[in-house]
Design a protein around this motif. Structure first.
Motif, mmCIF file in Angstrom:
data_model
loop_
_atom_site.group_PDB
_atom_site.id
_atom_site.type_symbol
_atom_site.label_atom_id
_atom_site.label_comp_id
_atom_site.label_asym_id
_atom_site.label_seq_id
_atom_site.Cartn_x
_atom_site.Cartn_y
_atom_site.Cartn_z
ATOM 1 N N LEU A 245 0.821 -1.209 0.000
ATOM 2 C CA LEU A 245 0.000 0.000 0.000
ATOM 3 C C LEU A 245 0.853 1.257 0.000
ATOM 4 N N GLY A 246 2.051 1.166 0.597
ATOM 5 C CA GLY A 246 2.936 2.331 0.576
ATOM 6 C C GLY A 246 3.278 2.707 -0.851
ATOM 7 N N ALA A 247 3.655 1.710 -1.644
ATOM 8 C CA ALA A 247 4.041 1.978 -3.031
ATOM 9 C C ALA A 247 2.835 2.437 -3.845
ATOM 10 N N LEU A 248 1.694 1.793 -3.638
ATOM 11 C CA LEU A 248 0.504 2.186 -4.408
ATOM 12 C C LEU A 248 0.106 3.624 -4.077
ATOM 13 N N ARG A 249 0.190 3.969 -2.812
ATOM 14 C CA ARG A 249 -0.163 5.340 -2.417
ATOM 15 C C ARG A 249 0.820 6.337 -3.027
ATOM 16 N N ARG B 107 -17.257 -17.680 -0.922
ATOM 17 C CA ARG B 107 -17.422 -19.135 -1.159
ATOM 18 C C ARG B 107 -17.341 -19.469 -2.650
ATOM 19 N N MET B 108 -17.725 -18.515 -3.501
ATOM 20 C CA MET B 108 -17.645 -18.744 -4.952
ATOM 21 C C MET B 108 -16.224 -18.531 -5.486
ATOM 22 N N HIS B 109 -15.333 -17.981 -4.665
ATOM 23 C CA HIS B 109 -13.985 -17.619 -5.149
ATOM 24 C C HIS B 109 -12.931 -18.032 -4.135
ATOM 25 N N VAL B 110 -12.824 -19.294 -3.862
ATOM 26 C CA VAL B 110 -11.881 -19.695 -2.801
ATOM 27 C C VAL B 110 -10.462 -19.933 -3.317
ATOM 28 N N ALA B 111 -10.263 -19.932 -4.623
ATOM 29 C CA ALA B 111 -8.899 -20.150 -5.132
ATOM 30 C C ALA B 111 -8.051 -18.902 -4.894
ATOM 31 N N ASP B 112 -6.748 -19.098 -4.739
ATOM 32 C CA ASP B 112 -5.842 -17.956 -4.606
ATOM 33 C C ASP B 112 -6.011 -17.032 -5.819
ATOM 34 N N VAL B 113 -5.821 -15.748 -5.583
ATOM 35 C CA VAL B 113 -5.979 -14.757 -6.646
ATOM 36 C C VAL B 113 -4.591 -14.253 -7.037
ATOM 37 N N ALA B 114 -4.207 -14.426 -8.287
ATOM 38 C CA ALA B 114 -2.895 -13.942 -8.725
ATOM 39 C C ALA B 114 -2.991 -12.459 -9.075
ATOM 40 N N VAL B 115 -2.076 -11.692 -8.540
ATOM 41 C CA VAL B 115 -2.104 -10.246 -8.825
ATOM 42 C C VAL B 115 -0.759 -9.779 -9.357
ATOM 43 N N ASP B 116 -0.795 -8.826 -10.242
ATOM 44 C CA ASP B 116 0.418 -8.145 -10.674
ATOM 45 C C ASP B 116 0.037 -6.674 -10.830
ATOM 46 N N ASP B 117 0.890 -5.914 -11.452
ATOM 47 C CA ASP B 117 0.643 -4.484 -11.580
ATOM 48 C C ASP B 117 -0.698 -4.179 -12.227
ATOM 49 N N SER B 118 -1.092 -5.009 -13.199
ATOM 50 C CA SER B 118 -2.320 -4.713 -13.924
ATOM 51 C C SER B 118 -3.554 -4.915 -13.058
ATOM 52 N N PHE B 119 -3.380 -5.580 -11.910
ATOM 53 C CA PHE B 119 -4.510 -5.798 -11.003
ATOM 54 C C PHE B 119 -5.156 -4.449 -10.644
ATOM 55 N N ILE B 120 -4.328 -3.456 -10.367
ATOM 56 C CA ILE B 120 -4.858 -2.148 -9.999
ATOM 57 C C ILE B 120 -4.904 -1.208 -11.207
ATOM 58 N N LEU B 121 -3.891 -1.285 -12.037
ATOM 59 C CA LEU B 121 -3.701 -0.231 -13.024
ATOM 60 C C LEU B 121 -4.116 -0.538 -14.439
ATOM 61 N N GLY B 122 -3.868 -1.772 -14.859
ATOM 62 C CA GLY B 122 -3.715 -1.994 -16.292
ATOM 63 C C GLY B 122 -4.937 -2.437 -17.058
ATOM 64 N N ARG B 123 -6.126 -2.360 -16.483
ATOM 65 C CA ARG B 123 -7.237 -2.917 -17.249
ATOM 66 C C ARG B 123 -7.737 -1.951 -18.302
#
Ligand code: GLU
Length: 321
Positions: free
Chosen positions: A260-264, A305-321
């Motif tokens: 969060l420090g870097a994102l902020r 409960r519908m999303h119990v698998a680990d969620v892979a995130v990278d830079d595009s998770f916040i920025l790149g869509r």
């Protein structure tokens, strides 16, 4: 700190070991949303048992990141580093029940003598030090200070079997003798083990709903066991998926550009972070921004409960869509 009868009391329990990453933010958001959506209260507890994490500056950053996200609490912050007496008192009560013993095993001895390994990579203690006599204990104590373990019931004893429904991961069945064996409640350097401290604190703070990352799911049976021995009502548990790096590794300090420090510092807004976390569990469209309060309005455990698998995130998770 009286235990209320029906109101939900949840908690934040961050370990201030560095800046919060997105996975910590996700667990915190769900813990808060679950409590708030039920009209519940939140307690803030800084888990700084380990002297390496007892840095007031790090704790301040965690508290500030949570506030920045729009998450608030009604009680605390409590600091585990200031609560030793409660933990020592609980350990004395377990000692008096004859359920603890000193353990002198070194890390390498533990690994050599501890196959089979549990699925999460932890070892199952084989009880090496369980039956040392007083003379052996005295001799070994001259070599190195012991850790302390709590005896778990034999495999055939129903008191060591735990069946419960996790809010996120559904029905759980654990047998302590198979899943961990006798486990540590105090380390050999004197630091109180997380498993013990968390139970004592949750109970004394009236916490009745524990929400946290999936990596701690397997701890719940150990914690319910300690709670029962100490005469406390175990809380209900809700675990949430982990956020991981694209290669499946857990997010860690190495992924500093996603903390969060870097994102902020990059000018990201809290609404972008919460919107992205919501999108990961299909509670928001891609690119949608949400405040914490807007997130609560959409939240239900069904989404987890519908999303119990680990969620892979990278830079595009916040920025790149
Ligand atoms: N302090 C732990 C952590 O930050 C969480 C413990 C818990 O939620 O029980 O990973």
């Amino acid at each position: 700190m009286n235990k209320s009868t029906s109101q939900i009391i949840g908690r934040f329990a961050p370990s201030p070991s560095g800046r919060m990453h997105l996975g910590n933010a996700f667990s915190a958001l769900i813990a808060w949303s679950s409590a708030r959506s039920q009209g519940g209260r939140m307690v803030m507890r800084i888990e700084d048992l380990d002297p390496r994490t007892q840095d007031p500056q790090k704790a301040r950053l965690v508290l500030d990141d949570l506030r920045w996200l729009g998450l608030d609490w009604d009680e605390g912050p409590y600091y585990q580093s200031e609560r030793q007496n409660y933990y020592l008192d609980a350990i004395a009560r377990l000692d008096n029940k004859g359920l603890t013993y000193p353990c002198f095993c070194t890390r390498s001895e533990l690994h050599a003598a501890s196959a089979p390994h549990a699925s999460d990579g932890t070892y199952i203690y084989q009880g090496t030090c369980r039956h040392l006599n007083a003379q052996e204990i005295a001799e070994k104590s001259l070599q190195r200070p012991p850790a302390k373990r709590l005896v778990v019931p034999e495999r055939s004893d129903p008191n060591g079997t735990f069946d419960y429904d996790d809010l996120g991961y559904g029905h759980q069945h654990e047998i302590l003798a198979d899943d961990c064996g006798d486990f540590l409640i105090r380390r050999s350097d004197g630091v109180i083990a997380y498993q013990l401290a968390v139970v004592v604190d949750d109970s004394l703070m009236g916490v009745n709903e524990v929400v946290r990352g999936h990596d701690l799911l397997a701890s719940s049976a150990r914690q319910s066991y300690i709670a029962r021995l100490l005469g406390f009502e175990p809380p209900r548990y809700g675990h949430v998926p982990l956020l991981v790096a694209p290669d499946g590794r857990r997010l860690s300090k190495r992924d500093g550009d996603l903390d969060l420090g870097a994102l902020r510092a990059r000018g990201i807004h809290p609404e972008q972070v919460i919107g992205s976390l919501a999108h990961a569990i299909d509670l928001a469209e891609a690119g949608e921004e949400l405040t914490a309060t807007q997130f609560v309005e959409r939240f239900s455990w069904e989404a987890i409960r519908m999303h119990v698998a680990d969620v892979a995130v990278d830079d595009s998770f916040i920025l790149g869509r």
